[in-house]
Design a protein around this motif. Structure first.
Motif, PDB file in Angstrom:
ATOM      1  N   ARG A   1       9.415 -10.598   4.935  1.00 41.32           N
ATOM      2  CA  ARG A   1       9.749 -10.940   3.558  1.00 41.32           C
ATOM      3  C   ARG A   1       9.816  -9.651   2.754  1.00 41.32           C
ATOM      4  N   VAL A   2      10.743  -9.607   1.833  1.00 38.08           N
ATOM      5  CA  VAL A   2      10.923  -8.407   1.029  1.00 38.08           C
ATOM      6  C   VAL A   2       9.694  -8.178   0.159  1.00 38.08           C
ATOM      7  N   GLU A   3       9.184  -6.956   0.209  1.00 38.12           N
ATOM      8  CA  GLU A   3       8.014  -6.585  -0.589  1.00 38.12           C
ATOM      9  C   GLU A   3       8.434  -5.590  -1.663  1.00 38.12           C
ATOM     10  N   PRO A   4       7.689  -5.523  -2.771  1.00 35.89           N
ATOM     11  CA  PRO A   4       8.068  -4.616  -3.857  1.00 35.89           C
ATOM     12  C   PRO A   4       7.858  -3.152  -3.485  1.00 35.89           C
ATOM     13  N   ILE A   5       8.795  -2.316  -3.874  1.00 33.49           N
ATOM     14  CA  ILE A   5       8.700  -0.890  -3.571  1.00 33.49           C
ATOM     15  C   ILE A   5       7.476  -0.275  -4.238  1.00 33.49           C
ATOM     16  N   SER A   6       6.996  -0.904  -5.287  1.00 37.23           N
ATOM     17  CA  SER A   6       5.784  -0.404  -5.961  1.00 37.23           C
ATOM     18  C   SER A   6       4.562  -0.497  -5.048  1.00 37.23           C
ATOM     19  N   GLU A   7       4.662  -1.313  -3.987  1.00 40.96           N
ATOM     20  CA  GLU A   7       3.558  -1.465  -3.042  1.00 40.96           C
ATOM     21  C   GLU A   7       3.749  -0.594  -1.798  1.00 40.96           C
ATOM     22  N   LEU A   8       4.590   0.436  -1.920  1.00 45.35           N
ATOM     23  CA  LEU A   8       4.909   1.266  -0.762  1.00 45.35           C
ATOM     24  C   LEU A   8       3.658   1.852  -0.114  1.00 45.35           C
ATOM     25  N   ALA A   9       2.759   2.391  -0.904  1.00 47.37           N
ATOM     26  CA  ALA A   9       1.544   3.005  -0.348  1.00 47.37           C
ATOM     27  C   ALA A   9       0.718   1.984   0.419  1.00 47.37           C
ATOM     28  N   THR A  10       0.601   0.794  -0.134  1.00 49.95           N
ATOM     29  CA  THR A  10      -0.160  -0.271   0.528  1.00 49.95           C
ATOM     30  C   THR A  10       0.489  -0.669   1.850  1.00 49.95           C
ATOM     31  N   VAL A  11       1.812  -0.801   1.839  1.00 49.30           N
ATOM     32  CA  VAL A  11       2.539  -1.210   3.043  1.00 49.30           C
ATOM     33  C   VAL A  11       2.439  -0.143   4.127  1.00 49.30           C
TER      34      VAL A  11
END
Length: 211
Positions: A133-143
């Motif tokens: 599922r598409v995740e927000p780029i703002s969560e890049l560090a978390t991902v």
């Protein structure tokens, strides 16, 4: 690390090694256990002398009059290319290109596992893309931390690409494949490969006119 392992192979040789690996896998699928440099070169679309020179970088893996053991040579090339490692990929950009890349079966078959796809568009967040599922780029560090991402693919507009490269560098992601239509600055220690589809089409147009 041995002298051979520490040696940096020429870029043209590296590119051809991927062709040899593909050809070896095809030969193995046909049930062949051994092959000659001539047959392998023909399957890979290169000159036999170039193939032998390329393989000489890897050490002695052929026997005159006998040829190469297909599986043994394929495994050695895979190790040389680092394909025996666990590569976890994040695709940045969930537009048409990003979605197409996420579904490319060649990634998984060659040891590249697409673990995440991210985008900045709120309308796309949460949308299914295959098993992801598409995740927000703002969560890049978390991902990156959660999935242990070590390769990123940029399928974003050129204006967004440089900031993402900088963010990936801060997150210690050192390998980036960019489809962004502009040159990017990368820090020391980061490896970036750029695929410019429009440039390739322009070269084909020129060659077609000349032909």
């Amino acid at each position: 690390m041995s002298e051979l392992e520490a040696r940096v192979l020429p870029e043209a040789t590296l590119a051809r090694l991927t062709q040899y690996l593909r050809a070896l896998n095809a030969l193995e699928a046909q049930g062949l256990e051994r092959t000659s440099s001539g047959v392998l070169a023909k399957e890979a679309g290169v000159n036999p002398s170039i193939l032998r020179k390329d393989l000489s970088w890897l050490g002695s893996y052929g026997t005159r009059g006998v040829g190469y053991v297909v599986r043994e040579l394929a495994e050695h090339i895979s190790r040389t290319l680092g394909l025996n490692q666990d590569w976890k990929v994040a695709i940045l950009g969930a537009g048409n290109l990003g979605r197409a890349l996420s579904g490319y079966a060649g990634f998984t078959s060659r040891g590249f596992n697409v673990k995440a796809i991210l985008d900045v568009d709120p309308a796309l967040i949460g949308e299914p893309v295959g098993a992801l599922r598409v995740e927000p780029i703002s969560e890049l560090a978390t991902v990156v931390a959660r999935e242990e991402i070590n390769i990123a693919v940029l399928a974003v507009p050129g204006d967004a690409a440089q900031d993402l490269v900088d963010s990936l560098a801060d997150l210690s992601v050192r390998s980036v494949l960019s489809f962004a239509p502009k040159p990017l600055k990368v820090p020391t220690g980061m490896n970036l490969r750029r695929v410019d589809l429009s440039t390739e089409l322009q070269i084909l147009a020129y060659l077609a006119v000349q032909g």
